[in-house]
Write a protein that holds these residues in place. Sequence first.
Motif, PDB file in Angstrom:
ATOM      1  N   VAL A   5       0.819  -1.213   0.000  1.00  0.00           N
ATOM      2  CA  VAL A   5       0.000   0.000   0.000  1.00  0.00           C
ATOM      3  C   VAL A   5       0.851   1.259   0.000  1.00  0.00           C
ATOM      4  N   PHE A   6       1.862   1.311   0.881  1.00  0.00           N
ATOM      5  CA  PHE A   6       2.573   2.557   1.101  1.00  0.00           C
ATOM      6  C   PHE A   6       3.769   2.755   0.173  1.00  0.00           C
ATOM      7  N   VAL A   7       4.210   1.703  -0.515  1.00  0.00           N
ATOM      8  CA  VAL A   7       5.342   1.833  -1.429  1.00  0.00           C
ATOM      9  C   VAL A   7       4.897   1.636  -2.886  1.00  0.00           C
ATOM     10  N   ALA A   8       3.678   1.196  -3.097  1.00  0.00           N
ATOM     11  CA  ALA A   8       3.201   0.943  -4.455  1.00  0.00           C
ATOM     12  C   ALA A   8       3.264   2.225  -5.291  1.00  0.00           C
ATOM     13  N   PRO A   9       3.779   2.153  -6.518  1.00  0.00           N
ATOM     14  CA  PRO A   9       3.867   3.352  -7.355  1.00  0.00           C
ATOM     15  C   PRO A   9       2.485   3.866  -7.724  1.00  0.00           C
ATOM     16  N   LEU A  16      -4.415   8.647  -5.990  1.00  0.00           N
ATOM     17  CA  LEU A  16      -4.680   9.739  -5.051  1.00  0.00           C
ATOM     18  C   LEU A  16      -5.848  10.590  -5.527  1.00  0.00           C
ATOM     19  N   ARG A  17      -5.854  10.917  -6.814  1.00  0.00           N
ATOM     20  CA  ARG A  17      -6.958  11.720  -7.346  1.00  0.00           C
ATOM     21  C   ARG A  17      -8.272  10.933  -7.325  1.00  0.00           C
ATOM     22  N   PHE A  18      -8.176   9.646  -7.641  1.00  0.00           N
ATOM     23  CA  PHE A  18      -9.350   8.761  -7.624  1.00  0.00           C
ATOM     24  C   PHE A  18      -9.999   8.762  -6.233  1.00  0.00           C
ATOM     25  N   ALA A  19      -9.173   8.618  -5.192  1.00  0.00           N
ATOM     26  CA  ALA A  19      -9.694   8.552  -3.831  1.00  0.00           C
ATOM     27  C   ALA A  19     -10.207   9.906  -3.357  1.00  0.00           C
ATOM     28  N   THR A  20      -9.476  10.965  -3.682  1.00  0.00           N
ATOM     29  CA  THR A  20      -9.893  12.292  -3.240  1.00  0.00           C
ATOM     30  C   THR A  20     -11.207  12.698  -3.906  1.00  0.00           C
ATOM     31  N   ARG A  21     -11.337  12.408  -5.189  1.00  0.00           N
ATOM     32  CA  ARG A  21     -12.591  12.728  -5.883  1.00  0.00           C
ATOM     33  C   ARG A  21     -13.751  11.941  -5.311  1.00  0.00           C
ATOM     34  N   ALA A  22     -13.487  10.696  -4.888  1.00  0.00           N
ATOM     35  CA  ALA A  22     -14.550   9.881  -4.301  1.00  0.00           C
ATOM     36  C   ALA A  22     -15.077  10.505  -3.020  1.00  0.00           C
ATOM     37  N   VAL A  23     -14.167  10.969  -2.158  1.00  0.00           N
ATOM     38  CA  VAL A  23     -14.602  11.621  -0.916  1.00  0.00           C
ATOM     39  C   VAL A  23     -15.452  12.846  -1.234  1.00  0.00           C
ATOM     40  N   LEU A  24     -15.006  13.627  -2.210  1.00  0.00           N
ATOM     41  CA  LEU A  24     -15.753  14.823  -2.598  1.00  0.00           C
ATOM     42  C   LEU A  24     -17.118  14.463  -3.173  1.00  0.00           C
ATOM     43  N   GLY A  25     -17.155  13.505  -4.108  1.00  0.00           N
ATOM     44  CA  GLY A  25     -18.414  13.149  -4.760  1.00  0.00           C
ATOM     45  C   GLY A  25     -19.416  12.526  -3.811  1.00  0.00           C
ATOM     46  N   ILE A  26     -18.957  11.608  -2.971  1.00  0.00           N
ATOM     47  CA  ILE A  26     -19.867  10.942  -2.040  1.00  0.00           C
ATOM     48  C   ILE A  26     -20.318  11.913  -0.960  1.00  0.00           C
ATOM     49  N   GLY A  27     -19.387  12.757  -0.485  1.00  0.00           N
ATOM     50  CA  GLY A  27     -19.777  13.756   0.510  1.00  0.00           C
ATOM     51  C   GLY A  27     -20.839  14.696  -0.018  1.00  0.00           C
ATOM     52  N   LEU A  28     -20.675  15.182  -1.256  1.00  0.00           N
ATOM     53  CA  LEU A  28     -21.682  16.061  -1.852  1.00  0.00           C
ATOM     54  C   LEU A  28     -23.012  15.344  -2.050  1.00  0.00           C
ATOM     55  N   ALA A  29     -22.955  14.066  -2.453  1.00  0.00           N
ATOM     56  CA  ALA A  29     -24.191  13.311  -2.659  1.00  0.00           C
ATOM     57  C   ALA A  29     -24.971  13.172  -1.352  1.00  0.00           C
ATOM     58  N   VAL A 270     -13.822   5.981   3.153  1.00  0.00           N
ATOM     59  CA  VAL A 270     -14.071   6.084   1.711  1.00  0.00           C
ATOM     60  C   VAL A 270     -12.760   6.316   0.971  1.00  0.00           C
ATOM     61  N   PHE A 271     -11.942   7.224   1.490  1.00  0.00           N
ATOM     62  CA  PHE A 271     -10.640   7.463   0.870  1.00  0.00           C
ATOM     63  C   PHE A 271      -9.817   6.180   0.867  1.00  0.00           C
ATOM     64  N   GLY A 272      -9.803   5.471   1.993  1.00  0.00           N
ATOM     65  CA  GLY A 272      -9.025   4.240   2.090  1.00  0.00           C
ATOM     66  C   GLY A 272      -9.490   3.182   1.106  1.00  0.00           C
ATOM     67  N   ILE A 273     -10.804   3.042   0.937  1.00  0.00           N
ATOM     68  CA  ILE A 273     -11.339   2.046   0.001  1.00  0.00           C
ATOM     69  C   ILE A 273     -10.845   2.325  -1.414  1.00  0.00           C
ATOM     70  N   PHE A 274     -10.964   3.559  -1.834  1.00  0.00           N
ATOM     71  CA  PHE A 274     -10.604   3.910  -3.204  1.00  0.00           C
ATOM     72  C   PHE A 274      -9.085   3.910  -3.408  1.00  0.00           C
ATOM     73  N   TYR A 275      -8.331   4.334  -2.401  1.00  0.00           N
ATOM     74  CA  TYR A 275      -6.890   4.446  -2.563  1.00  0.00           C
ATOM     75  C   TYR A 275      -6.203   3.087  -2.555  1.00  0.00           C
ATOM     76  N   THR A 276      -6.725   2.131  -1.788  1.00  0.00           N
ATOM     77  CA  THR A 276      -6.055   0.838  -1.643  1.00  0.00           C
ATOM     78  C   THR A 276      -6.615  -0.250  -2.549  1.00  0.00           C
ATOM     79  N   ALA A 277      -7.752  -0.009  -3.185  1.00  0.00           N
ATOM     80  CA  ALA A 277      -8.412  -1.080  -3.944  1.00  0.00           C
ATOM     81  C   ALA A 277      -7.523  -1.677  -5.015  1.00  0.00           C
ATOM     82  N   ALA A 278      -6.737  -0.843  -5.683  1.00  0.00           N
ATOM     83  CA  ALA A 278      -5.943  -1.327  -6.809  1.00  0.00           C
ATOM     84  C   ALA A 278      -4.710  -2.104  -6.377  1.00  0.00           C
ATOM     85  N   VAL A 279      -4.300  -1.984  -5.109  1.00  0.00           N
ATOM     86  CA  VAL A 279      -3.041  -2.604  -4.690  1.00  0.00           C
ATOM     87  C   VAL A 279      -3.198  -3.655  -3.607  1.00  0.00           C
TER      88      VAL A 279
END
Length: 495
Positions: A5-9, A16-29, A270-279
Amino acid sequence: MLKRVFVAPDPGRVRLRFATRAVLGIGLAVAVCGLAGHSLAGAVTGGLAALLALFTVTDATVRGQALTTALLPAVGLPVLTAAAELHDHPVARDLTFLAVVGAGVYARRWGPRGHSLGVFAFMTFFVAQFLHASTGQLPQLYAAVLLSVLTAAGVRFGLWCYERRLPPAPVPAPHAGTGLARATTRQAVQATAGAGFALVVGQLVSGQRWYWAVGATWWIFVNTTSRGETLVRGFRRVLGTVIGIGLGLLVAVPLHGDEVPTAALVAVCVFGIFYTAAVSYTWMMLWVTLLAELLYGLLGVLEPGLLALRFAETGVGAVGAVLAVLFVLPITTHTVTDAWIRRALRCVHACTAEAAARLAGVPDADPAGRVAELEQLLGRVRLSVAPLVHPLNPMAGRKRRARRVLGLLDDCAREIRGLGSVAADPEASHDARLAAACRRVESAVAALTGGHDLTPTDRPRAEGPALAHLHGLERALAELAAPLRTPSGSPLVGA
């Protein structure tokens, strides 16, 4: 797991953008649902709809993503209606739930869009059980889904559509086949059988939270093909759930549903789900488990006994998935891995041909797209080989060969990327040695994918970056022959 998780490129900080946008989108929803006067059940439903709209839609183009997002309510609302209408009819409800499971998995045959719609349909039925939705709540839940998907789409395609500046991500097509020879058909049968086991046993464990077991079975089947992949994913789901339950005892239970800190932790989850899902699926499940615990805290029903029940139901779901992949139309690890390796090797040849054509002056030749496709295919190879290189795999010899194959394929990818970079240089030129080296690469790929022995050839000393990359590619392909076959000549992963 921590290193992954913490060393993955994160090239271009896409995760990072994927996770940050998710927090913004879900929070607004959720905020929009609150402003519309919806209850907590409506806000939870809307938040989940926004999460799925931002998480599961993975079409190659932005236009395709927008179309799939628009189709989500068309699939989800009828399923939500059925779940609410059948709430007081257990037999019909259970049979309908199993039908949704089977159809959701079968829909993967139509690629990313089918996968997204299948997941949305399943999770819509699941959240109806989570909230004990009734027909009287349907108008509010309809509005919550529509408002949330619209809000999420506004954030994704209007406010922050970073995908427009990225090249379309190639999505490997599922393996061909008809009837039960098609992997998605076999998996649909497996998932339905596993979910049926989880549903029956889950109801014996708890008449109120049985759907957790079905949900565990469902998510273990997502993004897997072979029985080996499914077994590894089941192990990681249970591990992530156990860690998440432990974290919930330390964090979620003491909060007692206090709204402000709970809302902040929900955003972190939410950030954690989106940020770690790929790795790391284990890390993603940790955050999913903690998120569920926080939501139960808001609903006022969270207690240590509930967490123990979640662990038990997750175990039931994992057992259902394991039994299904072992005994119901099993798809072997060898079948899947061999197919992905062959496709990756053919893509290596295509990349080489495009690069050679570009160096020869063909204006339309562009290896960049093929290089991106190769990265996607190698991702699928790593996923399919994961059971063989797992620390718990007792077959040391096969584990060593699998790691050797992965290492050599990574060497191929590195040389291909380098060759693509050289070909992109407008000052690079073509010579006869490049054409000869490309023909040798073609012969090497043909030998590996056709099961023939490689014929040794004398390679001239590398001169220039393009030839250096081609010779490195030849070396990696030549060395692949040994680990891809056992001494008896059978494939590496014949399991």
